[in-house]
Enzyme design. Structure first.
Site, PDB file in Angstrom:
ATOM      1  N   ASP A   1       1.842   2.252   2.874  1.00 28.68           N
ATOM      2  CA  ASP A   1       3.189   1.907   2.516  1.00 28.68           C
ATOM      3  C   ASP A   1       3.019   0.361   2.105  1.00 28.68           C
ATOM      4  O   ASP A   1       2.425  -0.402   2.897  1.00 28.68           O
ATOM      5  CB  ASP A   1       4.177   2.252   3.438  1.00 28.68           C
ATOM      6  CG  ASP A   1       5.596   2.136   2.660  1.00 28.68           C
ATOM      7  OD1 ASP A   1       5.583   2.223   1.108  1.00 28.68           O
ATOM      8  OD2 ASP A   1       6.503   2.006   3.220  1.00 28.68           O
TER       9      ASP A   1
ATOM     10  N   HIS B   1      -3.607  -7.563  -1.049  1.00 24.45           N
ATOM     11  CA  HIS B   1      -3.081  -6.958   0.061  1.00 24.45           C
ATOM     12  C   HIS B   1      -3.698  -5.709   0.553  1.00 24.45           C
ATOM     13  O   HIS B   1      -4.315  -5.477   1.720  1.00 24.45           O
ATOM     14  CB  HIS B   1      -1.330  -6.852   0.140  1.00 24.45           C
ATOM     15  CG  HIS B   1      -1.085  -6.095  -1.340  1.00 24.45           C
ATOM     16  ND1 HIS B   1      -1.239  -6.838  -2.583  1.00 24.45           N
ATOM     17  CD2 HIS B   1      -0.641  -5.121  -1.473  1.00 24.45           C
ATOM     18  CE1 HIS B   1      -0.590  -5.908  -3.246  1.00 24.45           C
ATOM     19  NE2 HIS B   1      -0.179  -5.051  -2.773  1.00 24.45           N
TER      20      HIS B   1
ATOM     21  N   GLY C   1       3.233  -1.571 -11.058  1.00 30.13           N
ATOM     22  CA  GLY C   1       4.170  -2.300  -9.946  1.00 30.13           C
ATOM     23  C   GLY C   1       4.746  -3.550 -10.398  1.00 30.13           C
ATOM     24  O   GLY C   1       4.742  -3.850 -11.677  1.00 30.13           O
TER      25      GLY C   1
ATOM     26  N   LYS D   1      -8.305  -8.651  -8.452  1.00 27.25           N
ATOM     27  CA  LYS D   1      -7.372  -7.898  -7.495  1.00 27.25           C
ATOM     28  C   LYS D   1      -7.882  -7.184  -6.254  1.00 27.25           C
ATOM     29  O   LYS D   1      -7.343  -7.397  -5.237  1.00 27.25           O
ATOM     30  CB  LYS D   1      -6.334  -7.051  -8.271  1.00 27.25           C
ATOM     31  CG  LYS D   1      -5.335  -6.606  -7.412  1.00 27.25           C
ATOM     32  CD  LYS D   1      -4.340  -5.562  -8.266  1.00 27.25           C
ATOM     33  CE  LYS D   1      -3.309  -4.970  -7.288  1.00 27.25           C
ATOM     34  NZ  LYS D   1      -2.321  -4.076  -7.800  1.00 27.25           N
TER      35      LYS D   1
END
Length: 211
Positions: A73, A184, A157, A179
């Site tokens: 998530d 993250h 996103g 990326k």
């Protein structure tokens, strides 16, 4: 080292592409929910934290299939908005998970906020459940800021709005190659790879010793 089956508990095909690319060196066969014809299998993400949501998805899928389950998530946390959208990032602009609506709402919320107050960070939490039911959790964070307009056609996103620290371009402009080195999710997956590789290696060693 014998290959194992690894299932990604996400219906987001953009995430699947990223995760398969980063995990491709592991001795595993990677499957998405679509690969297993489980596109309709959804879990309500009503946890208060990213870890709660990831664990809920992983445990639910574990009941459906055999193999190593990976569920993640991710949230975008904006300082000027007291951490919003946070766990609601995917549905910030509505329950339909519409990228454009999410981005437009974020821009509207930050309409009068100057660049030095637009700090934000992405955080990904990944839960891994092994075949025996044991589990571990890893996470990754990418700091940056929110731009004033959508820039770039790469990624998905909030990528066209998020400018990672140390760069002057958005994830949408930088492209997947960069990326997948600094994001993250990339940081969390690198930690996952390190732990999972050790587990797979140790398991293979035990199999050899038991023969």
């Amino acid at each position: 080292m014998a290959r194992r089956k690894l299932i990604l508990a996400t219906g987001n095909l953009d995430k699947v592409v990223e995760m398969k690319e980063i995990l491709k060196d592991l001795p595993v066969d990677i499957f998405s929910k679509k690969d297993l014809e489980l596109e309709e299998f959804e879990v309500v993400e009503d946890g208060k934290t990213l870890e709660e949501n990831a664990m809920k998805k992983a445990m639910a899928l574990k009941e459906k299939v055999e193999g190593i389950i990976i569920a993640d998530d991710t949230g975008l946390f904006v300082k000027a908005l007291n951490g919003a959208p946070g766990v609601y990032s995917a549905r910030y602009g509505g329950i339909e998970h519409d990228y454009i609506k999410n981005n437009n709402k974020l821009l509207e919320e930050l309409k009068n906020v100057p660049i030095d107050k637009r700090e934000a960070y992405f955080k990904t939490v990944i839960v891994v459940i092994l075949e025996d039911g044991s589990s571990f959790v890893v996470e990754g964070v990418c700091e940056g800021a929110i731009g004033f307009e959508l820039k770039g056609d790469n990624g998905f996103g909030y990528d066209p709005l998020f400018i990672p620290k140390g760069y002057d371009k958005s994830f949408g402009e930088l492209g997947l190659d960069i990326k997948n080195k600094i994001s993250h999710r990339a940081k969390a997956l690198e930690k996952l790879k390190e732990q999972l590789y050790k587990i797979l290696k140790d398991d293979a060693h035990e199999d050899i010793c038991s023969k």
